[in-house]
Design a protein around this motif. Structure first.
Motif, mmCIF file in Angstrom:
data_model
loop_
_atom_site.group_PDB
_atom_site.id
_atom_site.type_symbol
_atom_site.label_atom_id
_atom_site.label_comp_id
_atom_site.label_asym_id
_atom_site.label_seq_id
_atom_site.Cartn_x
_atom_site.Cartn_y
_atom_site.Cartn_z
ATOM 1 N N LEU A 111 0.840 -1.199 0.000
ATOM 2 C CA LEU A 111 0.000 0.000 0.000
ATOM 3 C C LEU A 111 0.875 1.249 0.000
ATOM 4 C CD1 LEU A 111 -2.600 1.642 0.348
ATOM 5 C CD2 LEU A 111 -2.576 1.044 2.771
ATOM 6 N N ASP A 112 0.755 2.021 -1.077
ATOM 7 C CA ASP A 112 1.453 3.302 -1.170
ATOM 8 C C ASP A 112 0.470 4.394 -0.768
ATOM 9 O OD1 ASP A 112 3.392 5.194 -1.746
ATOM 10 O OD2 ASP A 112 2.893 5.284 -3.881
ATOM 11 N N PRO A 113 0.581 4.924 0.439
ATOM 12 C CA PRO A 113 -0.425 5.873 0.948
ATOM 13 C C PRO A 113 -0.230 7.255 0.333
ATOM 14 C CG PRO A 113 1.283 5.572 2.580
ATOM 15 C CD PRO A 113 1.635 4.661 1.432
ATOM 16 N N VAL A 114 -0.860 7.483 -0.812
ATOM 17 C CA VAL A 114 -0.708 8.763 -1.509
ATOM 18 C C VAL A 114 -1.503 9.826 -0.743
ATOM 19 C CG1 VAL A 114 -0.998 9.971 -3.695
ATOM 20 C CG2 VAL A 114 -0.452 7.525 -3.681
ATOM 21 N N MET A 115 -0.781 10.608 0.046
ATOM 22 C CA MET A 115 -1.441 11.564 0.947
ATOM 23 C C MET A 115 -0.968 12.989 0.757
ATOM 24 S SD MET A 115 -1.212 9.364 4.478
ATOM 25 C CE MET A 115 -2.354 10.428 5.338
ATOM 26 N N VAL A 116 0.260 13.161 0.270
ATOM 27 C CA VAL A 116 0.853 14.485 0.184
ATOM 28 C C VAL A 116 1.411 14.692 -1.210
ATOM 29 C CG1 VAL A 116 2.564 16.067 1.145
ATOM 30 C CG2 VAL A 116 1.449 14.402 2.631
ATOM 31 N N ALA A 117 1.024 15.778 -1.866
ATOM 32 C CA ALA A 117 1.529 16.088 -3.195
ATOM 33 C C ALA A 117 2.967 16.581 -3.111
ATOM 34 C CB ALA A 117 0.654 17.146 -3.851
ATOM 35 N N THR A 118 3.652 16.557 -4.251
ATOM 36 C CA THR A 118 5.027 17.046 -4.298
ATOM 37 C C THR A 118 5.109 18.499 -3.823
ATOM 38 O OG1 THR A 118 5.475 15.577 -6.155
ATOM 39 C CG2 THR A 118 7.018 17.384 -5.812
#
Length: 515
Positions: free
Chosen positions: A117-124
């Motif tokens: 699981l890659d927790p995509v939570m914060v943009a670059t």
């Protein structure tokens, strides 16, 4: 776990990226590069390019479930990677499906696919992508994951702390998450300011596996997190070992980043070069494949061992007691030297997990040697035979190179376990060597052999071409030493002829080794 071979079906559940650098598109390329068959369930549609995301469209959550059920009811799933999930409803739908799917597999006794699981939570840019409800739902999803792969900003959000400024702080935050959610955490050092980029798989006790690579000066890092997590899921499905999977993934990713400049995609943060090595025509060495080829190449040597008089008479119980004691004496000497070789491997090993394995194996050898000496051997140990001396000299000659040494010590695990399986099958209560043959049925040794194979697989995957060739030569030579060692008893004829069998397999022009 034994190495796993064959094509593996990997399901990516993530958002799309029409520019091809991240999300589902990056996942499918990464899975293919790592040797898997990629499948995709789309959780969100984006309008984005190398400069950023302009718009997001989230299909109804129920449609996500329809996609998942369509795949799950028809196609075997060997690994799952989860990426962008836009809102709490989507996350909850996925959580329900995962619980149902994995529970059904457990009940049916079929393999349960590992979940990365890659927790995509914060943009670059630093913007938070999930609202509070979605963040809470994502944390509940952790219960159905095997590994989570947050970057440094996401790790800080999950830990409720400031962003880690150094690797030790990142490890501390990852340990806290691992303990809180009972999950492995892949800590990634890509956002840290350091000359080398370190990544490690962490549990509640600390670092299990750690690798590092050069830090490349490039802006082409779009989709790096997506790509690494999907490669990790694929390599794990193929090897069954997280350490080997991380090493293989990191090696592949390093090349993909280093060669990203060969692509001409966009004017912003470009993608990595997922398929650079395939475009070169270079085969991807997936954990398990290379060593399986080695195992097949030494098939004639293994057959010759099975056909030795010593092995046949030990199996049927007709082996002379003096010959057996002679073998045990040499084996006790050999195990003492073999323990030295594995202690050296522990000292050279690049990660904590490998160090612990080789150190434990060395200790086990010494314990076994002591048991042999006190148990069946009546007197002091004999003088080492030429075969025993030559084998140990071969092992200790490779102690300046960890890859070569790891390959050299592996045949003693693998061949011993392979031969032992057949010897244990022939055991019975009245067998004169019943107590000895019963040791071959020890599941602990089978597990140790599988672990040794996985470790050497990982080393091979990370090695350059010259090192791989040296590893194969060391492995083959050790296999020949195994044959000569088993062939050295009086059951094979005069001692001076003990290398005859090995000579049949020695490379032309090479000296015949003897264990």
């Amino acid at each position: 776990m034994n190495p796993v071979h064959g094509t593996k079906n990997i399901l990516s559940i993530a958002g799309s990226d029409p520019s091809g650098g991240a999300g589902i598109q990056a996942d499918l390329k990464s899975i293919a590069a790592a040797g898997g068959y990629g499948m995709a369930v789309i959780s969100a549609l984006t309008a984005q390019n190398t400069h950023g995301v302009n718009a997001v469209h989230v299909p109804p959550a129920g449609f996500l479930t329809e996609q998942l059920r369509a795949i799950g009811t028809d196609i075997r799933i060997d690994g799952i990677k989860i990426g962008m999930l836009a809102n709490a409803q989507v996350i909850n739908e996925l959580t329900d499906w995962l619980a149902e799917f994995r529970g059904a597999a457990t009940q049916a006794g079929t393999p349960v696919p590992a979940v990365v699981l890659d927790p995509v939570m914060v943009a670059t840019s630093g913007d938070t992508l999930l609202d509070e409800a979605a963040g809470a739902a994502l944390r509940r999803l952790f219960a159905h994951a095997d590994v989570i792969t947050p970057n440094i900003p996401e790790l800080a959000v999950l830990a409720g702390a400031a962003e880690a400024a150094d690797w030790d702080s990142a490890i501390d935050q990852a340990r806290e998450l691992a303990a809180r959610y009972e999950v492995l955490v892949l800590a990634k050092g890509g956002h840290l300011d350091s000359a080398r980029c370190r990544d490690g798989i962490i549990d509640a006790s600390g670092v299990l596996f750690e690798v590092e690579s050069a830090r490349h000066s490039t802006a082409n890092t779009h989709g790096t997190g997506c790509s690494l997590s999907s490669a990790l899921a694929t390599f794990y499905a193929r090897s069954g070992d997280w350490g080997a999977a991380l090493r293989s993934s990191k090696t592949w990713l390093d090349t993909a980043i280093a060669r990203s400049g060969e692509l001409e995609v966009g004017s912003g943060h470009g993608p990595i070069n997922h398929l650079a090595r395939l475009w070169d025509g270079a085969a991807i060495d997936v954990a398990g494949d290379a060593l399986q080829a080695w195992w097949e190449r030494i098939s004639p040597i293994r057959t010759a061992i099975d056909e030795l008089g010593f092995i046949r008479t030990l199996q049927d119980g007709s082996l002379d007691a003096a010959d057996f004691e002679d073998y045990l004496g040499q084996d006790a000497i050999y195990l003492r030297g073999y323990a030295r070789a594995m202690s050296r491997a522990a000292a050279l090993a690049p990660d904590t997990e490998s160090q612990r394995f080789w150190a434990a194996a060395a200790s086990s050898c010494l314990e076994e040697e002591l048991a042999l000496h006190r148990g069946r051997l009546a007197g002091p140990l004999p003088e080492p035979s030429p075969s025993t001396t030559a084998y140990l000299n071969h092992l200790l000659a490779g102690t300046d190179s960890y890859p070569v040494l790891a390959a050299a010590v592996l045949p003693c695990f693998w061949i011993y376990q392979d031969v032992g399986t057949r010897l244990a099958a022939a055991n019975h209560r009245a067998h004169p060597y019943a107590d000895w043959l019963s040791t071959y049925a020890d599941p602990g040794f089978e597990e140790a052999t599988a672990a040794a194979i996985a470790l050497v697989n990982g080393v091979h995957a990370a090695a350059d071409a010259r090192t791989r060739q040296a590893m194969w030569c060391a492995f083959e030579a050790s296999a020949l030493h195994e044959l000569a060692f088993f062939a050295q008893t009086a059951a094979e004829g005069p001692r001076q002829a003990t290398n005859t069998a090995a000579a049949d397999f020695a490379p032309e022009g090479d000296a015949v080794p003897a264990r």
